[in-house]
Design an enzyme around this catalytic site. Sequence first.
Site, short mmCIF file in Angstrom:
data_model
loop_
_atom_site.label_atom_id
_atom_site.label_comp_id
_atom_site.label_asym_id
_atom_site.label_seq_id
_atom_site.Cartn_x
_atom_site.Cartn_y
_atom_site.Cartn_z
N TYR A 109 0.44 23.98 42.96
CA TYR A 109 0.98 22.66 42.21
C TYR A 109 2.36 23.18 42.71
O TYR A 109 3.13 24.01 43.06
CB TYR A 109 0.72 23.39 40.55
CG TYR A 109 2.04 22.32 40.40
CD1 TYR A 109 1.30 21.03 38.53
CD2 TYR A 109 3.47 22.83 39.58
CE1 TYR A 109 1.97 20.77 38.09
CE2 TYR A 109 4.26 21.65 39.41
CZ TYR A 109 3.63 20.94 38.07
OH TYR A 109 4.39 20.06 37.39
N GLU A 198 4.82 15.10 40.85
CA GLU A 198 4.34 15.54 40.70
C GLU A 198 3.20 16.10 41.36
O GLU A 198 2.12 15.11 41.26
CB GLU A 198 4.16 16.17 39.70
CG GLU A 198 3.08 16.80 38.61
CD GLU A 198 3.26 16.67 37.25
OE1 GLU A 198 2.38 16.01 36.95
OE2 GLU A 198 3.21 18.00 36.59
#
Length: 389
Positions: A109, A198
Amino acid sequence: MNIHEYQAKELFRKEGIPTPRGKVAFTVDEAVAAAKELGTPVVVVKAQIHAGGRGKGGGVKVSKSLDDVKTNAAKILGMQLVTHQTGPEGKKVHKVLIEEGSNIDKELYLSMILDRDTSCVAFIVSTEGGMDIEEVSASHPEKIQTIQVDPTLGFMPFHGRKIADAYGFTDPDLRKQAAKIAEQLYNFYFKYDCSMVEINPLIITKEKKLLPLDAKLNFEDNALFRHPEVTALRDLAEETEGEIEAAKFELAYISLDGEIGCMVNGAGLAMATLDIIQLAGGTPANFLDVGGGANKEKVQAAFKIILSDPKVKGILVNIFGGIMKCDIIAEGIIAAAREMHVQVPLVVRLQGTNVEKGKELLAQSGLKITPADDLKDAAEKIVKAVKGA
Ligand code: GDP
Ligand code: MN
């Protein structure tokens, strides 16, 4: 403003940030043609909607043949995709991204946001990719690391090393790739005035390449005027009619699921109004900030948007007239109430510049408007009117 994954990846490509090859398709035929063009043994069909969690909702399908692509594209195109971010009604899929399959070894991530506490850009790094970061934050907060970059200093090589450390990379080549992607994303963030980037997941492929497999971008609305190429990516199909209308008049509007329509000026006052309605036992139907510079037209537009929502059983107007004068607001309310034949109870609380004149106009209008003196009084009156109706 949000854009689709395929658009984000096109911007990435333009800036030299690695992404899997892929193409958007609007029909099953286009999807098959795009897969043929890619020519890879594995192709992924990905629903393009402005919401995450598509994988779990059935909107991302790995396909191993052109027949597979056909079946999956037919299934996904036109479906009402429900994810934890769409609400129970889901979102209709109008297009799919046809992308070359990647050999995933590990999912990580990576995101960037503005950290208002430190006035820095924060990289959020986690080894737990492919799942919601909120979930990781709740169950394994120790697996999330934050690396701050002071914008006056800019991105430095040590930031890149810290990010590589946070992933636990020891392989020199992977460390180099992580630092490079982080720096590229940092430059991207500023160049395009993003408020969030993101990448979930950022993958390590079996070939030891670091690759953004998903991309979610948020742009700062106030800076959009500097980026016509980004503004052009806006997808009206992803917005509700009310939101589109509101944007035309520069009103900040968010539809909620309650019964009391709210028209307020100032975001803080709007939030307070939502709270006090709930405190009085009611439920707000929307958040609507008409802003400091509202005129009669804006007030009328705001009224129309509120009234077009069938859930609305009453309206509370809560205006603090400062830059905006109360009599102007009153004129807007009266014009809109007449034009729209308002049937639902209407409670108006005005305060500030020209308040007496405003109240007088409302009283003389012949319309059924309940005046209120303060916020608490206003909330109680509208809740009572709605409950009694
Ligand atoms: P989201 O669920 O809306 O966040 O969509 P993502 O783009 O993140 O995709 C969800 C998941 O699908 C990823 O976490 C991967 O596990 C899987 N996925 C996506 N693309 C590929 C691919 O090319 N190959 C494989 N094997 N899995 C993929
Ligand atoms: Mn994702």
